[in-house]
Design an enzyme around this catalytic site. Sequence first.
Site, short mmCIF file in Angstrom:
data_model
loop_
_atom_site.label_atom_id
_atom_site.label_comp_id
_atom_site.label_asym_id
_atom_site.label_seq_id
_atom_site.Cartn_x
_atom_site.Cartn_y
_atom_site.Cartn_z
N TRP A 1 0.83 -1.26 0.10
CA TRP A 1 -0.10 0.17 0.06
C TRP A 1 0.85 1.43 0.02
O TRP A 1 0.35 2.39 -0.29
CB TRP A 1 -1.03 -0.01 1.08
CG TRP A 1 -1.97 -1.16 1.16
CD1 TRP A 1 -2.09 -1.98 2.09
CD2 TRP A 1 -2.64 -1.59 -0.27
NE1 TRP A 1 -3.20 -3.22 1.63
CE2 TRP A 1 -3.41 -2.92 0.47
CE3 TRP A 1 -2.85 -1.19 -1.14
CZ2 TRP A 1 -4.14 -3.50 -0.60
CZ3 TRP A 1 -3.61 -1.90 -2.18
CH2 TRP A 1 -4.39 -2.91 -1.94
N GLN B 1 -2.20 -20.90 -2.18
CA GLN B 1 -2.25 -20.27 -0.78
C GLN B 1 -3.66 -20.20 -0.19
O GLN B 1 -3.66 -20.00 1.19
CB GLN B 1 -1.48 -19.10 -0.75
CG GLN B 1 -0.07 -18.88 -0.84
CD GLN B 1 0.54 -17.67 -0.40
OE1 GLN B 1 0.72 -16.77 -1.01
NE2 GLN B 1 0.89 -17.69 1.07
N ASP C 1 -14.27 -11.48 14.08
CA ASP C 1 -14.34 -12.41 12.80
C ASP C 1 -15.52 -11.84 11.99
O ASP C 1 -16.69 -12.13 12.36
CB ASP C 1 -14.17 -13.93 13.10
CG ASP C 1 -14.24 -14.66 11.77
OD1 ASP C 1 -14.50 -14.22 10.57
OD2 ASP C 1 -13.87 -16.01 12.03
N ASP D 1 -10.57 -6.73 12.26
CA ASP D 1 -9.55 -7.68 12.06
C ASP D 1 -9.72 -8.57 13.05
O ASP D 1 -10.10 -8.17 14.28
CB ASP D 1 -8.18 -7.32 11.46
CG ASP D 1 -7.60 -8.24 10.52
OD1 ASP D 1 -7.80 -9.47 10.46
OD2 ASP D 1 -7.11 -7.83 9.49
N HIS E 1 -10.50 -11.99 -2.94
CA HIS E 1 -9.92 -12.70 -4.07
C HIS E 1 -9.16 -14.13 -2.94
O HIS E 1 -8.61 -15.01 -3.54
CB HIS E 1 -8.58 -12.16 -4.55
CG HIS E 1 -7.45 -11.78 -3.79
ND1 HIS E 1 -6.28 -11.49 -4.23
CD2 HIS E 1 -7.14 -11.71 -2.38
CE1 HIS E 1 -5.50 -11.13 -3.31
NE2 HIS E 1 -5.86 -11.33 -2.11
N ASP E 2 -9.53 -13.95 -1.69
CA ASP E 2 -9.04 -14.92 -0.69
C ASP E 2 -9.86 -16.33 -0.65
O ASP E 2 -9.77 -17.30 -0.32
CB ASP E 2 -8.86 -14.47 0.58
CG ASP E 2 -7.58 -13.77 0.72
OD1 ASP E 2 -6.38 -13.96 -0.16
OD2 ASP E 2 -7.58 -12.70 1.63
N LYS F 1 -8.09 -6.58 -1.08
CA LYS F 1 -7.53 -7.86 -1.37
C LYS F 1 -8.13 -8.78 -0.37
O LYS F 1 -7.72 -9.64 0.31
CB LYS F 1 -6.23 -7.88 -1.02
CG LYS F 1 -5.15 -6.99 -2.14
CD LYS F 1 -3.84 -6.78 -1.68
CE LYS F 1 -3.08 -8.02 -1.55
NZ LYS F 1 -1.60 -7.91 -1.34
N ASN G 1 -1.27 -17.97 -7.54
CA ASN G 1 -0.85 -17.80 -6.08
C ASN G 1 -2.06 -18.02 -5.17
O ASN G 1 -1.99 -18.73 -4.21
CB ASN G 1 -0.26 -16.74 -5.76
CG ASN G 1 0.40 -16.63 -4.45
OD1 ASN G 1 1.25 -17.49 -4.17
ND2 ASN G 1 -0.01 -15.70 -3.53
#
EC number: 2.1.1.4
Length: 346
Positions: A165, A307, A237, A211, A256-257, A253, A303
Amino acid sequence: MSSTEDLDYPQVILQYNSGFLVSKVMFTACELGVFDLLLESGEPLPSDAIAVRLGTSTTGMERLLDACVGLKLLAVDLTQEGALYRNTEISNIYLTKASPKSQYHIMMYYSNTVYLCWHYLADAVREGRNQYERAFGILYKDPFGAMYRSEEEMLKFMAGQNSVWSICGRDVLAAFDLSPFTQIYDLGGGGGALARECVSLYPNSTVTIYDLPKVVQMAKEQFVPPEERRITFHEGDFFNESIPEAELYILSKILHDWDDDKCRQLLAKVYKACKPGGGVLLVESLLNEDKSGPLDTQLYSMNMLVQTEGKERTAAEYSKLLEAAGFGEIQVKRTGKLYDAVLGRK
């Protein structure tokens, strides 16, 4: 009319074959402290002096330095006393720890974690799942448990994300005028670099980083100074706990996980919590609509395979996920950098 003879196949294949060698040379030079030493020295140094000060063999260091010269990460001056090595501008800016734009931490994360997962890429393609179990003996159903498997790894990952960032955070936050949104939640905001860019760019805004508790504690201790009053924290959570009301939610981001079902689940919760007239900002690397590129995004998607449980997507695919959750007036902005922006409104 072209034929196969017109294509320089050997050079192309050689270039791709050596790609992982290039990465490992750069990672190793960073890990050993080559660029930091040359910055601190303030003058070019011979290979034997660098080897002594970094505790390496002379022959190994000389070859590493020469490879870095070939990669234009170092420059060499030939003098009567011998070869003297110095950093290039690129190395000073991006490869030294002291630089505000340093990419050192993300490189160490790639070298010590991502690299090991990619060793099992063929298995990931066969099985369609991440490779943490083979690489680290950690159950593949808990990708973030694997990424945060120790305080050291969590710190490395968070510092690496912050460094990203520092390069392109402002681009994605300025893709749309976000000044009307003053109450912002950064879901999965980690070390807070994007939140800090946000309050800098939009001084009337406040940002809450939502987070996991251990991530929040690390962010408070290592990354976000207590005097930064416009950034607050929410431990939890967000998949399994409530999401507080806000005007704008940033998911950088995050999607995309995860697979489509998990993304729809999260976006539905965000839509329900979002104030009328509010919105959600997705920050992701967008594939072309025909998925022909960009190459970087295609590699990121590989990736994600080794991952996580997710993948990179096209703008249309993200728009479809947003629409399924109830969001409308969807806008897409490609920044020309690593990450792009998609804005949906309630």
